[in-house]
Scaffold this motif. Structure first.
Motif, PDB file in Angstrom:
ATOM      1  N   PRO A  48       0.804  -1.229   0.000  1.00 27.12           N
ATOM      2  CA  PRO A  48       0.000   0.000   0.000  1.00 27.12           C
ATOM      3  C   PRO A  48       0.831   1.270   0.000  1.00 27.12           C
ATOM      4  CG  PRO A  48      -0.871  -1.577   1.576  1.00 27.12           C
ATOM      5  CD  PRO A  48       0.451  -2.106   1.127  1.00 27.12           C
ATOM      6  N   PHE A  49       2.113   1.173   0.444  1.00 29.40           N
ATOM      7  CA  PHE A  49       2.967   2.346   0.515  1.00 29.40           C
ATOM      8  C   PHE A  49       3.851   2.501  -0.728  1.00 29.40           C
ATOM      9  CE2 PHE A  49       2.298   0.691   4.818  1.00 29.40           C
ATOM     10  CZ  PHE A  49       1.691   1.775   5.418  1.00 29.40           C
ATOM     11  N   LEU A  50       3.740   1.566  -1.689  1.00 31.57           N
ATOM     12  CA  LEU A  50       4.605   1.575  -2.865  1.00 31.57           C
ATOM     13  C   LEU A  50       3.837   2.027  -4.098  1.00 31.57           C
ATOM     14  CD1 LEU A  50       6.477  -1.825  -2.344  1.00 31.57           C
ATOM     15  CD2 LEU A  50       7.234   0.458  -1.675  1.00 31.57           C
ATOM     16  N   SER A 106      -8.530  -4.803  -6.941  1.00 24.75           N
ATOM     17  CA  SER A 106      -7.117  -4.465  -6.930  1.00 24.75           C
ATOM     18  C   SER A 106      -6.803  -3.115  -6.307  1.00 24.75           C
ATOM     19  CB  SER A 106      -6.571  -4.481  -8.364  1.00 24.75           C
ATOM     20  OG  SER A 106      -6.695  -5.765  -8.915  1.00 24.75           O
ATOM     21  N   GLN A 107      -7.808  -2.299  -5.988  1.00 26.14           N
ATOM     22  CA  GLN A 107      -7.511  -0.988  -5.438  1.00 26.14           C
ATOM     23  C   GLN A 107      -7.984  -0.885  -3.995  1.00 26.14           C
ATOM     24  OE1 GLN A 107      -8.715   2.103  -8.120  1.00 26.14           O
ATOM     25  NE2 GLN A 107      -7.649   1.177  -9.850  1.00 26.14           N
ATOM     26  N   VAL A 161     -10.377   2.654   6.765  1.00 28.76           N
ATOM     27  CA  VAL A 161     -10.386   4.115   6.675  1.00 28.76           C
ATOM     28  C   VAL A 161     -10.004   4.550   5.259  1.00 28.76           C
ATOM     29  CG1 VAL A 161      -9.276   6.226   7.495  1.00 28.76           C
ATOM     30  CG2 VAL A 161      -9.904   4.435   9.122  1.00 28.76           C
ATOM     31  N   TYR A 162      -8.972   3.915   4.709  1.00 30.51           N
ATOM     32  CA  TYR A 162      -8.526   4.260   3.356  1.00 30.51           C
ATOM     33  C   TYR A 162      -9.615   3.997   2.313  1.00 30.51           C
ATOM     34  CZ  TYR A 162      -5.940   3.866  -1.032  1.00 30.51           C
ATOM     35  OH  TYR A 162      -5.522   3.994  -2.330  1.00 30.51           O
ATOM     36  N   VAL A 173      -7.601  12.251   3.923  1.00 22.94           N
ATOM     37  CA  VAL A 173      -6.925  10.992   3.634  1.00 22.94           C
ATOM     38  C   VAL A 173      -6.643  10.929   2.131  1.00 22.94           C
ATOM     39  CG1 VAL A 173      -7.075   8.475   3.700  1.00 22.94           C
ATOM     40  CG2 VAL A 173      -8.033   9.830   5.572  1.00 22.94           C
ATOM     41  N   LYS A 174      -5.371  11.114   1.774  1.00 21.20           N
ATOM     42  CA  LYS A 174      -4.972  11.117   0.367  1.00 21.20           C
ATOM     43  C   LYS A 174      -4.280   9.814  -0.058  1.00 21.20           C
ATOM     44  CE  LYS A 174      -6.398  15.338   0.259  1.00 21.20           C
ATOM     45  NZ  LYS A 174      -7.722  15.644  -0.329  1.00 21.20           N
ATOM     46  N   ASN A 175      -3.765   9.078   0.897  1.00 23.18           N
ATOM     47  CA  ASN A 175      -3.073   7.833   0.584  1.00 23.18           C
ATOM     48  C   ASN A 175      -3.163   6.904   1.793  1.00 23.18           C
ATOM     49  OD1 ASN A 175      -0.882   8.682   2.416  1.00 23.18           O
ATOM     50  ND2 ASN A 175      -0.331  10.081   0.744  1.00 23.18           N
ATOM     51  N   TYR A 176      -2.567   5.708   1.636  1.00 20.64           N
ATOM     52  CA  TYR A 176      -2.678   4.719   2.704  1.00 20.64           C
ATOM     53  C   TYR A 176      -1.919   5.162   3.956  1.00 20.64           C
ATOM     54  CZ  TYR A 176      -3.104   0.109   4.822  1.00 20.64           C
ATOM     55  OH  TYR A 176      -3.417  -0.917   5.669  1.00 20.64           O
ATOM     56  N   LEU A 177      -0.825   5.896   3.771  1.00 20.90           N
ATOM     57  CA  LEU A 177      -0.055   6.363   4.924  1.00 20.90           C
ATOM     58  C   LEU A 177      -0.885   7.307   5.786  1.00 20.90           C
ATOM     59  CD1 LEU A 177       2.599   6.372   6.464  1.00 20.90           C
ATOM     60  CD2 LEU A 177       3.381   8.240   4.990  1.00 20.90           C
ATOM     61  N   ASP A 178      -1.684   8.165   5.151  1.00 17.08           N
ATOM     62  CA  ASP A 178      -2.574   9.048   5.912  1.00 17.08           C
ATOM     63  C   ASP A 178      -3.563   8.229   6.738  1.00 17.08           C
ATOM     64  OD1 ASP A 178      -1.369  11.266   4.834  1.00 17.08           O
ATOM     65  OD2 ASP A 178      -2.875  11.559   3.258  1.00 17.08           O
TER      66      ASP A 178
END
Length: 266
Positions: A48-50, A106-107, A161-162, A173-178
């Motif tokens: 998720p971070f790549l 896949s998303q 959450v994502y 929340v813009k990405n998985y890290l957020d």
């Protein structure tokens, strides 16, 4: 018996030997399966971070195909096939296979793959040899299982959450890290307030996360850092599995038991 039936029986015997038998080849095979599990779970954790979701379709298909073959082999040798998919781990593997091979997963819903981390428990079902690694895993089985539960819980809540917030207008929340950052701050009841969720689900999710943070998550962490007062050592006489960590004799039958420990402070 026809040639086809004989070949199928031979295949079944070979698979049973590899998955459940003893000897160098079955143990090597099961170690290979375990290494594959650890590698794929590590990939599920970091993917998720790549980059952009969906960049590694070919790798998803390869991993999904291998997991599907493993699942099919275990189903083929299962003594009671009707009960095969009543076991949670088999259902989890089926969900992972669908999420790897079906494009519409896949998303946002790729987080379902993380439930396969629970398969690490497989290590303790077949490591019967006397290698140092096997002894270490068996000795620390409870702690390792609880650590896996904590990691899986964190990533699943973050993924929820994502999946709910990443495409919403006004969401921070813009990405998985957020999402991961928000989940950790909510679970620890820190709540910096720099990331907020929108919509009615954006209010319900933090409530669920905080309630679970006060109950399940904190209990898991406490269990992780607090050593258990029981050791899983089988009595050779009566078969009792759980004994006090400082036990010398079995409470049930009085047989001498040998509990591995690192000493106690008095």
């Amino acid at each position: 018996m026809t040639d086809k039936a004989e070949k199928l029986m031979g295949l079944r015997r070979t698979l049973i030997w590899l998955y459940e038998g003893v000897g160098q080849w079955p143990v090597t095979f099961r170690w290979g399966v375990l290494i594959f599990d650890v590698a794929t779970i590590s990939y599920f954790l970091v993917s998720p971070f790549l980059g952009t979701p969906g960049e590694h379709f070919w790798l998803d298909y390869v991993i999904g195909t291998i997991i599907a073959l493993d699942l099919a082999a275990r189903f083929y040798i299962a003594p009671t096939k009707r009960r095969f998919f009543t076991r949670f781990m088999n259902i989890a593997d089926a969900i992972v296979v669908i999420s790897m091979l079906a494009p519409f997963f896949s998303q946002n819903y790729a987080f379902l793959r993380i439930i396969r981390a629970l398969r690490i428990a497989r290590a303790f079902s077949f490591l019967r040899d006397d290698s140092p690694m096997s002894s270490y895993l068996r000795l620390h089985r409870i702690v390792i299982e609880r650590a896996i539960n904590v990691v899986v819980f964190l990533f699943i809540m973050s993924a929820m959450v994502y999946a709910d917030q990443v495409n919403r207008v006004g969401s921070d929340v813009k990405n998985y890290l957020d999402a991961f950052y928000f989940t950790v701050t909510s679970l620890t009841t820190t709540g910096y307030g720099d990331i907020t969720l929108v919509g009615w689900t954006g209010r319900v999710l933090p409530i669920i996360i905080m309630l679970l943070g006060v109950t399940l998550f904190l209990r898991l962490l406490r269990a992780l850092v607090t050593p258990t007062d029981k050791a899983e050592v089988e009595c050779t006489n009566c078969g009792l599995m759980r004994h006090d960590r400082d036990a010398v004799h079995c409470k049930h039958c009085g047989q001498v038991v040998y509990v591995e420990n690192e000493g106690f402070d008095h």
